[in-house]
Design an enzyme around this catalytic site. Structure first.
Site, PDB file in Angstrom:
ATOM      1  N   CYS A   1      -0.053   3.735   2.759  1.00  0.00           N
ATOM      2  CA  CYS A   1       0.434   3.272   4.067  1.00  0.00           C
ATOM      3  C   CYS A   1       1.881   3.707   4.275  1.00  0.00           C
ATOM      4  CB  CYS A   1       0.315   1.753   4.171  1.00  0.00           C
ATOM      5  SG  CYS A   1      -1.378   1.136   4.002  1.00  0.00           S
TER       6      CYS A   1
ATOM      7  N   CYS B   1       0.815  -1.222   0.000  1.00  0.00           N
ATOM      8  CA  CYS B   1       0.000   0.000   0.000  1.00  0.00           C
ATOM      9  C   CYS B   1       0.851   1.276   0.000  1.00  0.00           C
ATOM     10  CB  CYS B   1      -0.908  -0.042   1.228  1.00  0.00           C
ATOM     11  SG  CYS B   1      -1.726   1.484   1.632  1.00  0.00           S
TER      12      CYS B   1
END
Length: 105
Positions: free
Chosen positions: A32, A29
């Site tokens: 993230c 991600c």
């Protein structure tokens, strides 16, 4: 942040009377990774919480049962219940995260 690696640990972490924050994330991600660049200062400032991280891909059933559709997401739990949820669309900047945390007081 301590990592949550199984369902039993998750249940134990969220069961307490003190509020805890679980950051739902995944290795692939990009948002993230961006959050990782600024979250440490926020964790330090909001140290009244215990902070944990959970890989959504490793424990998809927990993410699903807590309506985590996008990542990163921050969820606050207390006494085994979800109290607040910062969805991924609103978790892209330090300002968005701190505003969310300020609203929890």
């Amino acid at each position: 942040m301590q990592g949550i690696k199984n369902t039993d640990t998750f249940k134990e972490v969220i069961a307490g009377s003190e509020p805890v924050i679980v950051k739902f994330t995944a290795d692939w991600c990009p948002d993230c990774r961006r959050m990782d660049m600024f979250i440490d200062d926020i964790v330090e400032e909001y140290n009244q919480y215990s902070w944990y991280t959970l890989n959504k891909d490793e424990l998809p059933e927990i993410a699903e049962s807590n309506d985590v559709m996008g990542i990163p997401s921050l969820l606050i739990f207390q006494n085994g219940e979800k109290k607040a949820h910062l969805h991924s669309a609103n978790a892209k900047s330090p300002e968005q995260v701190t505003t969310f945390l300020q609203e929890q007081k």
